[in-house]
Design a protein around this motif. Structure first.
Motif, PDB file in Angstrom:
ATOM      1  N   TYR A  20       0.845  -1.202   0.000  1.00  0.00           N
ATOM      2  CA  TYR A  20       0.000   0.000   0.000  1.00  0.00           C
ATOM      3  C   TYR A  20       0.881   1.253   0.000  1.00  0.00           C
ATOM      4  CZ  TYR A  20      -3.197   3.559   1.804  1.00  0.00           C
ATOM      5  OH  TYR A  20      -3.925   4.711   1.993  1.00  0.00           O
ATOM      6  N   GLY A  23       2.963   1.644  -3.169  1.00  0.00           N
ATOM      7  CA  GLY A  23       2.109   2.098  -4.262  1.00  0.00           C
ATOM      8  C   GLY A  23       1.856   3.592  -4.192  1.00  0.00           C
ATOM      9  N   GLU A  26       4.628   5.600  -5.434  1.00  0.00           N
ATOM     10  CA  GLU A  26       4.721   5.528  -6.899  1.00  0.00           C
ATOM     11  C   GLU A  26       3.550   6.218  -7.590  1.00  0.00           C
ATOM     12  OE1 GLU A  26       4.820   1.317  -7.449  1.00  0.00           O
ATOM     13  OE2 GLU A  26       6.817   1.118  -6.546  1.00  0.00           O
ATOM     14  N   ARG A  28       0.245   5.432  -7.056  1.00  0.00           N
ATOM     15  CA  ARG A  28      -0.794   4.437  -7.324  1.00  0.00           C
ATOM     16  C   ARG A  28      -1.470   4.072  -6.016  1.00  0.00           C
ATOM     17  NH1 ARG A  28       1.284  -0.625  -9.463  1.00  0.00           N
ATOM     18  NH2 ARG A  28       2.906  -0.409  -7.916  1.00  0.00           N
ATOM     19  N   LEU A  29      -2.805   3.983  -6.018  1.00  0.00           N
ATOM     20  CA  LEU A  29      -3.533   3.509  -4.853  1.00  0.00           C
ATOM     21  C   LEU A  29      -3.731   2.016  -5.018  1.00  0.00           C
ATOM     22  CD1 LEU A  29      -5.059   4.086  -2.200  1.00  0.00           C
ATOM     23  CD2 LEU A  29      -7.120   4.326  -3.588  1.00  0.00           C
ATOM     24  N   MET A  30      -3.098   1.237  -4.134  1.00  0.00           N
ATOM     25  CA  MET A  30      -3.189  -0.216  -4.183  1.00  0.00           C
ATOM     26  C   MET A  30      -4.240  -0.689  -3.184  1.00  0.00           C
ATOM     27  SD  MET A  30      -1.050  -0.768  -6.563  1.00  0.00           S
ATOM     28  CE  MET A  30      -0.997  -2.562  -6.539  1.00  0.00           C
ATOM     29  N   HIS A  42     -10.271  -1.994   1.772  1.00  0.00           N
ATOM     30  CA  HIS A  42      -9.447  -0.816   2.010  1.00  0.00           C
ATOM     31  C   HIS A  42      -9.935  -0.220   3.311  1.00  0.00           C
ATOM     32  CE1 HIS A  42      -6.866   2.534   1.160  1.00  0.00           C
ATOM     33  NE2 HIS A  42      -7.843   3.356   1.473  1.00  0.00           N
ATOM     34  N   TRP A  58      -2.675  -7.822  -4.334  1.00  0.00           N
ATOM     35  CA  TRP A  58      -2.915  -6.375  -4.465  1.00  0.00           C
ATOM     36  C   TRP A  58      -3.294  -6.032  -5.892  1.00  0.00           C
ATOM     37  CZ3 TRP A  58      -2.541  -3.142  -0.225  1.00  0.00           C
ATOM     38  CH2 TRP A  58      -2.029  -3.721   0.940  1.00  0.00           C
ATOM     39  N   GLU A  60      -4.344  -2.437  -8.424  1.00  0.00           N
ATOM     40  CA  GLU A  60      -4.302  -0.981  -8.501  1.00  0.00           C
ATOM     41  C   GLU A  60      -5.703  -0.421  -8.728  1.00  0.00           C
ATOM     42  OE1 GLU A  60      -2.091   2.616 -10.985  1.00  0.00           O
ATOM     43  OE2 GLU A  60      -1.530   0.532 -11.354  1.00  0.00           O
ATOM     44  N   SER A  62      -8.444   2.407  -9.961  1.00  0.00           N
ATOM     45  CA  SER A  62      -8.530   3.175 -11.210  1.00  0.00           C
ATOM     46  C   SER A  62      -8.105   4.632 -11.069  1.00  0.00           C
ATOM     47  CB  SER A  62      -9.975   3.135 -11.728  1.00  0.00           C
ATOM     48  OG  SER A  62     -10.819   3.877 -10.843  1.00  0.00           O
TER      49      SER A  62
END
Length: 139
Positions: A20, A23, A26, A28-30, A42, A58, A60, A62
């Motif tokens: 998490y 991500g 980076e 990105r919401l994992m 989540h 996991w 990703e 949208s």
């Protein structure tokens, strides 16, 4: 007597939540997905609420969201957040079927209404952690 502002409380990423946090760093919401029944969850949790499995993988998100509800914080839950007041916290529905609670950026509460489209953004904080934030799709 002078008052000093305490440090903000920080999350303590564990090996189980590392994907998490990595991500977010980076951009990105994992989201956790149960490796047995496929349920998404989540925030990261050790066990699936649907089948009690501990097996996780996991996926990703949208990056899209819609407003479910919101509140304006006028009083800090911790003294370190006093300088940020007031701020808007939005509970957003993600198309993946989970909700995200995050601060709204670049808009005020007056711009919000249930069902309004949002996008997930990412901001690094002074402690070096990246956190999700929400923005209007046109902002």
């Amino acid at each position: 007597m002078s008052q000093t502002t305490p440090s903000k409380p920080l999350p303590d990423p564990s090996p189980e939540t590392r994907p998490y946090w990595d991500g977010l760093a980076e951009g990105r919401l994992m989201l956790q997905r149960c490796a047995d029944c496929g349920s998404l969850r989540h925030y990261p949790q050790p066990m699936c609420a649907a089948c009690n499995s501990m097996a996780t993988n996991w996926v990703e998100a949208s990056g899209e969201a819609t407003v479910h509800s919101w509140t304006v914080a006028y009083h800090p839950f911790h003294a370190a957040f006093r300088a940020e007041l007031p701020y808007v916290l939005v509970t957003a529905d993600l198309p993946e079927g989970v909700r995200l609670l995050a601060q709204l950026r670049d808009a005020t509460a007056e711009a919000l209404r249930p069902g309004l489209k949002l996008r997930i953004g990412f901001e690094a904080n002074e402690a070096g952690l990246t956190l999700p934030v929400l923005r209007l799709t046109g902002a």
